[in-house]
Enzyme design. Structure first.
Site, PDB file in Angstrom:
ATOM      1  N   SER A  65      -3.978 -17.742 109.294  1.00 25.41           N
ATOM      2  CA  SER A  65      -3.782 -17.136 107.872  1.00 25.41           C
ATOM      3  C   SER A  65      -2.730 -15.777 109.190  1.00 25.41           C
ATOM      4  CB  SER A  65      -5.247 -16.162 108.124  1.00 25.41           C
ATOM      5  OG  SER A  65      -5.523 -17.075 107.198  1.00 25.41           O
ATOM      6  N   LYS A  68      -0.598 -13.927 107.640  1.00 26.93           N
ATOM      7  CA  LYS A  68      -0.605 -12.888 106.387  1.00 26.93           C
ATOM      8  C   LYS A  68      -0.066 -11.476 106.612  1.00 26.93           C
ATOM      9  CE  LYS A  68      -4.392 -15.235 104.811  1.00 26.93           C
ATOM     10  NZ  LYS A  68      -5.762 -15.815 104.484  1.00 26.93           N
ATOM     11  N   TYR A 190       2.747 -21.014 100.146  1.00 28.08           N
ATOM     12  CA  TYR A 190       1.867 -20.313 100.829  1.00 28.08           C
ATOM     13  C   TYR A 190       0.869 -21.619 102.272  1.00 28.08           C
ATOM     14  CZ  TYR A 190      -3.035 -18.425 102.156  1.00 28.08           C
ATOM     15  OH  TYR A 190      -4.128 -18.485 103.358  1.00 28.08           O
ATOM     16  N   TYR A 242     -12.057 -10.208 107.961  1.00 29.61           N
ATOM     17  CA  TYR A 242     -12.863 -10.734 106.587  1.00 29.61           C
ATOM     18  C   TYR A 242     -14.107  -9.673 106.431  1.00 29.61           C
ATOM     19  CZ  TYR A 242      -9.809 -14.272 107.079  1.00 29.61           C
ATOM     20  OH  TYR A 242      -8.255 -15.030 107.238  1.00 29.61           O
ATOM     21  N   VAL A 260      -7.899 -20.344 111.236  1.00 33.02           N
ATOM     22  CA  VAL A 260      -8.712 -21.158 111.423  1.00 33.02           C
ATOM     23  C   VAL A 260      -8.055 -22.178 111.991  1.00 33.02           C
ATOM     24  CG1 VAL A 260      -9.131 -20.678 109.311  1.00 33.02           C
ATOM     25  CG2 VAL A 260      -7.491 -22.138 109.272  1.00 33.02           C
TER      26      VAL A 260
HETATM   27  N1  GLN Z   1      -4.415 -22.231 105.174  1.00 33.27           N
HETATM   28  C1  GLN Z   1      -5.417 -22.215 105.451  1.00 33.27           C
HETATM   29  C2  GLN Z   1      -6.650 -21.012 104.190  1.00 33.27           C
HETATM   30  O1  GLN Z   1      -5.918 -21.026 102.819  1.00 33.27           O
HETATM   31  C3  GLN Z   1      -5.763 -20.060 106.329  1.00 33.27           C
HETATM   32  C4  GLN Z   1      -7.279 -19.226 105.785  1.00 33.27           C
HETATM   33  C5  GLN Z   1      -7.224 -18.983 107.354  1.00 33.27           C
HETATM   34  O2  GLN Z   1      -6.650 -19.408 108.361  1.00 33.27           O
HETATM   35  N2  GLN Z   1      -8.843 -18.134 108.025  1.00 33.27           N
HETATM   36  O3  GLN Z   1      -7.296 -21.778 103.865  1.00 33.27           O
END
Ligand code: GLN
Length: 449
Positions: A65, A68, A190, A242, A260
């Site tokens: 993420s 993003k 993605y 978040y 993550v």
């Molecule tokens: N690829 C992960 C997902 O979509 C990214 C989520 C994250 O890093 N928080 O679940």
């Protein structure tokens, strides 16, 4: 070997935070579960482009993420802010990263930092095919990192095999009318975007590029426009962590983004970009050690955005009360220019002219004015930036001084000369030319008394 003070301070931070246990390595993407929970790296890149590293700062992991905000910046660059805002909101959802955060009625995802919004944002990246879109995203992330990045094919395959929730989000958005593309293709792009491999050192340069208003401090390349960098940082500040975003802004007060795989970046505008890598995550999905390290760092270095900014340099550099140019002048001219009412005052300024600096500078100017019809030279050749508001203040002050019968010349760096605000007074690019201009006008005004 003598350790530099920045590395030393990061080393101490690393040592203190290493002791922290707790958190779980993400396992919903099976391949991520293999990460070593002990890995812990910190990297910091300064505005001068120096990267300081401690621990596992060269260990490669997937960006997840943390990609993003950068892809959001790409969509903003491709489509402009208004178009992007129509498709993806900018309100913190207060929900988990994988929540179904869609606006009732429109189906528009809450913000580009949660998965739904990130998937919709990926779909906004201009491309003729999914392959081209993936390539553009990889090129874009690479420009931020200042080196060629690649994909971790195993993590990509693992997420693709287990990514039904994200596909479900994409299908939901399509049924709600907020996603036009094929959900399968978009989520595939993605997943590729999330599987781009980076190190903490890479991420610190990426964050530093945002902190430097879109200019990569290591390569010197302008990666993204200033206003896009500002917008991206704003969304990171409100939505980057978040459901932990509010608490984060209270405690740390910096735009940040977590992933993550254990990556976490924060940008301290005008100071540095910092990145941490430590796989165990807290309940919100943010790296436990990363959060602890950044919280401590923000306190110790007073990084919180709401701190009253410190003005590191003084704006006024010098005041010269009777200046002369390098022009050759006849004895009569010299004598004329030595009259007290033909005095030329030079006052210099440096750095960025924001409101406070300009207000200070102009106050100082008012206190050193020569008697009319003397000359006043504002030497702004060491000024590196003037915002539109301060430029208007400056122009108004010049016009006002002219009305009082003073000759006013302003010396600025070339780019400022082209700006619309630069109208009253004489504008040049060197102090000497500005002083000479005043001398010429003073001499034109007749013989000395
Ligand atoms: N690829 C992960 C997902 O979509 C990214 C989520 C994250 O890093 N928080 O679940």
């Amino acid at each position: 070997m003598v350790m530099d003070p920045v590395t030393q301070s990061l080393t101490e931070l690393h040592r203190r935070v290493s002791a922290l246990r707790g958190g779980e390595v993400a396992a919903y993407i099976p391949k991520l579960a293999q990460a070593d929970p002990e890995d812990f790296g910190i990297a910091l890149t300064s505005m001068a482009g120096r990267t300081y590293q401690v621990g596992k700062s060269e260990t490669r992991f997937t960006i997840q993420s943390v990609s993003k905000p950068f892809v959001y910046a790409l969509a903003l660059t491709d489509l402009g802010p208004d178009e992007v805002l129509k498709r993806v909101g900018a309100e913190p959802s207060g929900e988990a990263f994988n929540a179904i955060s869609l606006e009732p009625g429109t189906g528009r995802p809450a913000n580009p930092m949660v998965n739904a919004g990130a998937i919709a944002t990926t779909a906004l990246v201009r491309a003729g095919s999914p392959a081209e879109r993936s390539r553009r995203i990889l090129d874009w992330l690479s420009a931020f990192a200042g080196r060629r990045l690649d994909h971790d094919e195993e993590v990509y395959a693992s997420e693709s095999a287990s990514g039904d929730r994200n596909r479900a989000l994409a299908y939901l958005m399509r049924s709600a009318g907020s996603l036009e593309d094929d959900p399968h293709e978009v989520t595939d792009t993605y997943f590729r975007q999330c599987a781009v491999r980076v190190t903490a050192a890479d991420l610190s340069i990426m964050a530093a590029t945002l902190a430097k208003g879109g200019l990569n401090p290591v390569t010197g390349q302008r990666v993204v426009a200033k206003d896009v960098a500002v917008r991206t940082l704003a969304v990171m500040a409100t939505c980057g962590m978040y459901n932990g975003a509010g608490q984060w802004l209270l405690n740390v007060g910096l735009p940040a983004k977590s992933g993550v795989a254990g990556g976490l970046i924060a940008a301290s505008p005008g100071r540095f970009g910092v990145a941490l890598y430590s796989p165990p995550l807290d309940a919100e999905g943010n790296s436990v050690r990363g959060v602890a390290a950044l919280t401590e760092m923000s306190e110790r270095f007073a990084l919180h955005l709401m701190h009253v900014p410190v003005h590191l340099t003084s704006t006024v550099t010098e005041t010269v009360t009777a200046a002369r140019s390098s022009r050759a002048r006849s004895a009569a001219e010299t004598e004329a220019l030595e009259q007290d009412d033909r005095r030329i005052v030079v006052i210099g300024a440096q750095g960025e002219l924001e409101f406070t600096e300009t207000e200070q500078f102009l106050t100082e100017v008012m206190s050193v004015l020569p008697t009319a019809p003397g000359g006043l030279v504002l030497d702004l050749t060491a000024v590196t930036g003037i915002s539109p508001g301060p430029a208007t203040m400056l122009a108004a002050a010049v016009a006002n001084l002219e009305q009082r019968g003073l000759l006013v010349a302003v010396a600025v760096q070339q780019p400022f000369l082209d700006r619309a605000e630069c109208r009253p007074g004489a504008w040049t690019t060197t102090r000497d030319a500005a002083v000479a201009w005043c001398e010429d006008r003073l001499l034109e005004r007749g013989a000395p008394r």
